[in-house]
Structure formats: C-alpha cells, structure tokens
Scaffold this active site. Structure first.
Site, PDB file in Angstrom:
ATOM      1  N   HIS A 205       2.841  -3.438   6.845  1.00  0.00           N
ATOM      2  CA  HIS A 205       1.846  -2.399   6.556  1.00  0.00           C
ATOM      3  C   HIS A 205       1.869  -1.385   7.688  1.00  0.00           C
ATOM      4  O   HIS A 205       2.490  -1.598   8.720  1.00  0.00           O
ATOM      5  CB  HIS A 205       0.440  -3.010   6.489  1.00  0.00           C
TER       6      HIS A 205
ATOM      7  N   GLU B 188       0.988  -4.486  11.296  1.00  0.00           N
ATOM      8  CA  GLU B 188       0.506  -3.118  11.095  1.00  0.00           C
ATOM      9  C   GLU B 188       1.312  -2.255  12.059  1.00  0.00           C
ATOM     10  O   GLU B 188       1.143  -2.339  13.275  1.00  0.00           O
ATOM     11  CB  GLU B 188      -0.997  -3.014  11.390  1.00  0.00           C
TER      12      GLU B 188
ATOM     13  N   HIS C 224       0.850  -1.203   0.000  1.00  0.00           N
ATOM     14  CA  HIS C 224       0.000   0.000   0.000  1.00  0.00           C
ATOM     15  C   HIS C 224       0.877   1.241   0.000  1.00  0.00           C
ATOM     16  O   HIS C 224       1.715   1.425   0.886  1.00  0.00           O
ATOM     17  CB  HIS C 224      -0.919  -0.007   1.215  1.00  0.00           C
TER      18      HIS C 224
ATOM     19  N   GLU D 130       1.829   3.701   2.995  1.00  0.00           N
ATOM     20  CA  GLU D 130       2.312   3.116   4.251  1.00  0.00           C
ATOM     21  C   GLU D 130       3.835   3.113   4.269  1.00  0.00           C
ATOM     22  O   GLU D 130       4.490   2.072   4.378  1.00  0.00           O
ATOM     23  CB  GLU D 130       1.672   1.736   4.429  1.00  0.00           C
TER      24      GLU D 130
HETATM   25  C1  BZS Z   1      -3.883  -2.086   5.699  1.00  0.00           C
HETATM   26  C2  BZS Z   1      -4.872  -2.926   6.492  1.00  0.00           C
HETATM   27  C3  BZS Z   1      -4.893  -4.309   5.957  1.00  0.00           C
HETATM   28  C4  BZS Z   1      -5.683  -4.322   4.675  1.00  0.00           C
HETATM   29  C5  BZS Z   1      -5.461  -5.278   6.978  1.00  0.00           C
HETATM   30  C6  BZS Z   1      -5.195  -6.699   6.630  1.00  0.00           C
HETATM   31  C7  BZS Z   1      -3.907  -7.184   6.497  1.00  0.00           C
HETATM   32  C8  BZS Z   1      -6.233  -7.550   6.420  1.00  0.00           C
HETATM   33  C9  BZS Z   1      -3.666  -8.503   6.204  1.00  0.00           C
HETATM   34  C10 BZS Z   1      -6.013  -8.871   6.124  1.00  0.00           C
HETATM   35  C11 BZS Z   1      -4.710  -9.344   6.011  1.00  0.00           C
HETATM   36  O1  BZS Z   1      -4.232  -1.604   4.663  1.00  0.00           O
HETATM   37  O2  BZS Z   1      -2.725  -1.942   6.112  1.00  0.00           O
HETATM   38  O3  BZS Z   1      -6.828  -3.861   4.662  1.00  0.00           O
HETATM   39  O4  BZS Z   1      -5.149  -4.777   3.674  1.00  0.00           O
HETATM   40 ZN    ZN Z   2      -1.785  -1.682   4.193  1.00  0.00          ZN
END
Ligand code: BZS
Ligand code: ZN
Ligand code: CA
Length: 511
Positions: A283, A356, A154, A157
């Site tokens: 992320h 995260e 993303h 990030e």
């Molecule tokens: C993000 C949040 C991330 C997403 C949450 C997520 C990560 C969900 C891994 C499932 C698996 O954008 O950082 O929404 O992709």
């Molecule tokens: Zn992300």
C-alpha cells in the site's frame, strides 16, 4: 459527546466522494491533531477520507463544510492544501495495460522461472493476474514454502504496483547471476499479484487526471460506487467499528464478507495454496510496516499466539532496520476490521505484513513524481529478500523450528598465493545441518558462477592476463542462511615475480 456533535455536523455536509461526480466537491487537505489510536479511529468513523496517519494525527481530504464542523468541535486543524487538486497522470507509472503487457512478456521470455495465471475477473470483468516466480515454474512444488506479494488493493496507491513489478524484475534478472536470488527462486514459490483492483486503477487514471479513488468499482445500491477491498475480508468482518456500513464512504466494507470478486480472488488463491507461509500487502503511503491485527487495540491479542506476536514484532523490526520504515501493529494507526492481513493471519495462519510505501507525508502523498520510483522501490529490496528467507518457517526468529544454522564451507582449490595462467579451477567443500542448496564462486566481489550439486566446482575461464584477485566461495541452505570461506589471493602471470627474461639485448654503452 464532543464526537457526537461532530458526527451530526458531518452527516449534514456528507461528502459524496463515492458518487460519480464529474464536478467533484471542493477538497481540502487538512492535518487534524489526534494523539491516540482511539481518537484517530473516532475521526475515521465520522466518514472522513483519511489519506495518511501518524502517531500525532491524521491527514484527511475534507469538504469545507467538514473542516468547519471539525473546527467547531474543537479539533486542531491545519490546512495543508486548499482547493481541488488536479494532478495529471504520470507516464512513468505503469498503466494497467502496461502492467499486463509486462507480465505477459516476462512469462513468455522466462517460462523456466515464471508462470502467469488469471485468478479471477473483477467487477467490471477485467482479469486479475498472479505471476509465480520459481524454478520449474510450470510445476506445483507444494513442498516449497510459498510467499504471496500483492499490490493495489487501493486504486490510488500506484507506487504499490511499481514495487510489486520491481520485486518481479529483481527476481527475474537476479536469477543465475546472484547467488542469493537464485537460491530463493530455487527454494521458494513466489507469487506476485501486482494489481488486485484493475477497475479502480482504470477509474483513477482514465481521465488523464488522478481521481484519488480508493475502492473497487462495485455499483452500490443508492448510486454510489465501490467497496474498500481492505475491509471486505472475512475475519471479524465489520466487528469493531474499523470499517463503514455506508456505501458512500471510503472504508465501506461491502454487504457481506467476500462480497467482492477481488477479495474473493485472494481468498480462493490462498486457500488453494496451503504452502503460503508469509505475505506482503503493498500500500501507500506513510512508510510503515504493519502487522495484525487491525481490528483490535489488544496487544498481544487473545487470538494471536504470544510467540507469534513476538515473531511478528521481530520480523517487522528486522525489515524496518533494512528499509527505514517504522514497524507497528496495524491498529496503532487506527482500527481497521475486515483487512486482508487479519484474515491471512487469523483464518490462515500466514505471517502477513503490510508495507505502507513512500512518502511519509501528504506532500507528495499518493502521487509522488515517477522519478522517485527507482530509489523508493530499490530501498525495499533487502527487506523483501529477508522476508523470502524467513518463509521456510517465520517462527524461526523465536526459535520455533525452521532452518537457522548456516552451512560450513571451505575452499579446496586454488591454494593461497597460487600463480596461474589460463583458466582457474575453483572447488569447495560445503556441508549443512539440513543441506547445502547452492555454492556461489566469487572473485573480488563479483559472482563468477553458481553450482547446486556437489562436488562444488567451477572453472574460471576468462581470468585476467596479469594482476591478482581475491577468490572465495559462499554456501547457501534452504533457509537462506549463508557462510563464506576466507578469501585466497591468486596471482595471474605466466611466471612467479622476480623472473624477467630479457628477450632482446640492448647496448648499455652507446648513446
Ligand atoms: C491504506 C491504509 C491501510 C488501510 C492501513 C492498514 C493496512 C490497516 C493493513 C490495517 C491493515 O489505505 O493504505 O486503511 O487499509
Ligand atoms: Zn491502501
Ligand atoms: Ca542450515
């Protein structure tokens, strides 16, 4: 029913944040109370740009029209920041060009332990790099467990790229200095992809002000841009309402699984490296450790071995103890299908985790000041080292194989209480159920040197002229387990205490 009304209202005031809109519509940062994963998933299905999630609600970037619609539908909304934000790009973060230059410099300066590859080109034709850290880096060591660390799926990030580069530097600079890191570089192949979405990276930063861009830069039919790379993977892709079919939305899954070169790059890389056993997807933000699946609330899910569910829980929990994040199954945030982690585990059997990163809250959100980078990346080093240690068989945490038994080690010289002058010979006996891979020689907590081969021995050349030191050894095995000998005290002096030669007589009577 309630949510249907919201959907209609939102659709009429649809945010065109995916368009190339020089004049971005006004955006509000709003906290929306939503106390269950189901409610949070419903909000995301409305096409809101969710910027963070906690277990009580979500933070979203909304147009004033979207905010009005949510409030009319009865959602409790709290405006955190009103109006468009303009945040200048922070030089303390790596630009794409700086990241590339750094990867090339590391590969050029450390060809013994680093190898740089271009694994594919992005939609706009930029290279996607993977750098391997391992001894004998130019060879493929298929018998060694491999670990995949990737960042910036993303675009906005950016701290994730800093984290990937920090791991790289930890390994490169620790090699030959730290026993733990040297042992891991010997026993693992560690692949780092610091920027999976170079087009998005450039788009987010090129104006000098951050654009809050998330997706890649695929030109979509209809004039919008971007596919959410973390919804484009081919395990239960688009199955469950955890991604959007609309190209205008932030979680657009693309027209087909692996429609994007960036996700395909990761797929092909993983399929051609069957020794990858664990992965870490970086992320931001929220300070979570996530494990699969994202596509279902089921826990444990039917397509996950119950023993693996337990292993995920324990591994994530152990890492959370080390970095202070909170560990949960990804769907506990909200449903997300087509994620990299779901494919990595579901299709490839890899123990796939997402961090995260910092911060926890929308302020400072995606763009914390670069001054936090050293602390917020260093904070994750112990958790990353733990994951690297587990890679010989992550199921070992539930007793399914792997190397869990630590070595045994004893110091054979010097003897406790020895008096020495000049270089000190240190030696150790070490054994292990599977094999000793490294012995580290330590004085007062400082690493004196490393030895990989028996007889384990080292000569400490630059001993202090006077004083004393506690000397001990630490042995490592291929599972990253360690054992230490008890320390012995060694004295440095030409002679034992109590013997003070008088080299020049002095008068004791005259003044
Ligand atoms: C993000 C949040 C991330 C997403 C949450 C997520 C990560 C969900 C891994 C499932 C698996 O954008 O950082 O929404 O992709
Ligand atoms: Zn992300
Ligand atoms: Ca062992």
């Amino acid at each position: 029913m309630l949510l249907l009304a919201v959907w209609i209202a939102l659709a009429s005031g649809l945010s065109r944040s995916s368009a190339d809109d020089g004049a971005r519509p006004q955006q509000w940062i709003v906290y929306i109370t939503a106390g269950t994963p189901q409610l949070r998933t419903q909000l995301i299905r409305q096409g809101l740009d969710i910027v963070s999630v906690d277990l009580q609600g979500v933070t979203a970037r909304l147009t004033p029209a979207q905010l009005r619609a949510l409030e009319q539908a009865g959602f409790l909304c709290q405006v955190l920041e009103a109006g468009a934000q303009s945040i200048p790009v922070d030089d303390l973060y790596h630009s794409l060009a700086e990241t590339e230059a750094e990867l090339q410099a590391v590969a050029a300066q450390h060809p013994d332990i680093a190898r740089l590859e271009v694994i594919r080109w992005s939609v706009e034709g930029r290279p996607i790099y993977a750098l391997k850290v391992s001894d004998r880096a130019q060879e493929d060591e298929w018998s060694e467990p491999a670990v995949l660390i990737f960042a910036l799926a993303h675009a906005r990030e950016h701290l994730s790229t800093e984290m990937a580069l920090d791991i790289l530097h930890m390994l490169i600079e620790g090699y030959g200095r730290s026993g733990e890191i040297t042992n891991l570089v010997h026993q693992r192949e560690i692949w780092i992809i610091p920027d999976l979405n170079p087009d998005g990276d450039v788009y987010d930063t090129e104006s000098g002000y951050y654009r809050f861009w998330r997706k890649n830069r695929r030109p979509n039919p209809g004039g919008s841009f971007g596919v959410d790379l973390n919804r484009n993977f081919g395990y239960r892709w688009g199955c469950c309402g955890g991604s959007s079919p609309s190209p205008w939305e932030e979680t657009y899954r693309g027209p087909a699984p692996f429609s994007e070169p960036e996700s395909t790059a990761l797929r092909d890389f993983v399929e051609s490296h069957p020794n990858i056993t664990v992965s870490l997807s970086l992320h931001s933000y929220g300070e979570w450790i996530l494990w699969p699946y994202g596509y279902t609330y089921e826990s444990p899910p039917a397509d996950m071995r119950p023993q693996d569910y337990e292993a995920f829980r324990r591994l994530a929990g152990a890492m959370a103890d080390l970095n202070g994040y909170r560990a949960i199954q990804a769907s506990q945030l909200y449903l997300a299908d087509g994620t990299a982690d779901d494919w990595l585990y579901g299709a490839q059997g890899i123990f796939a985790f997402t961090f995260e990163l910092y911060p926890r809250t929308p302020n400072p959100g995606f763009y914390p000041p670069g001054t936090v980078i050293p602390a917020e990346t260093a904070r994750n080093r112990p958790a990353v080292l733990y994951l690297l240690r587990m890679a010989d068989n992550p199921r070992k945490v539930v007793g399914e194989g792997g190397d869990l038994t630590p070595p045994q080690v004893a110091l054979t010289a010097p003897a406790a209480g020895a008096y020495v002058s000049g270089p000190l010979a240190i030696s150790a006996d070490a054994s292990d159920d599977i094999g000793v891979t490294l012995v580290e020689f330590i004085a007062d907590g400082r690493t004196l040197g490393l030895d990989e081969e028996p007889p384990f021995a080292l000569v400490w050349e630059d001993v202090p002229a006077v004083g004393s030191a506690r000397v001990w050894v630490r042995a490592y095995d291929a599972g990253g387990n360690t054992a230490e000998s008890p320390p012995v005290l060694v004295h440095f002096a030409g002679s034992p205490p109590g013997y003070f030669p008088i080299v020049q007589r002095q008068s004791v009577t005259s003044p």
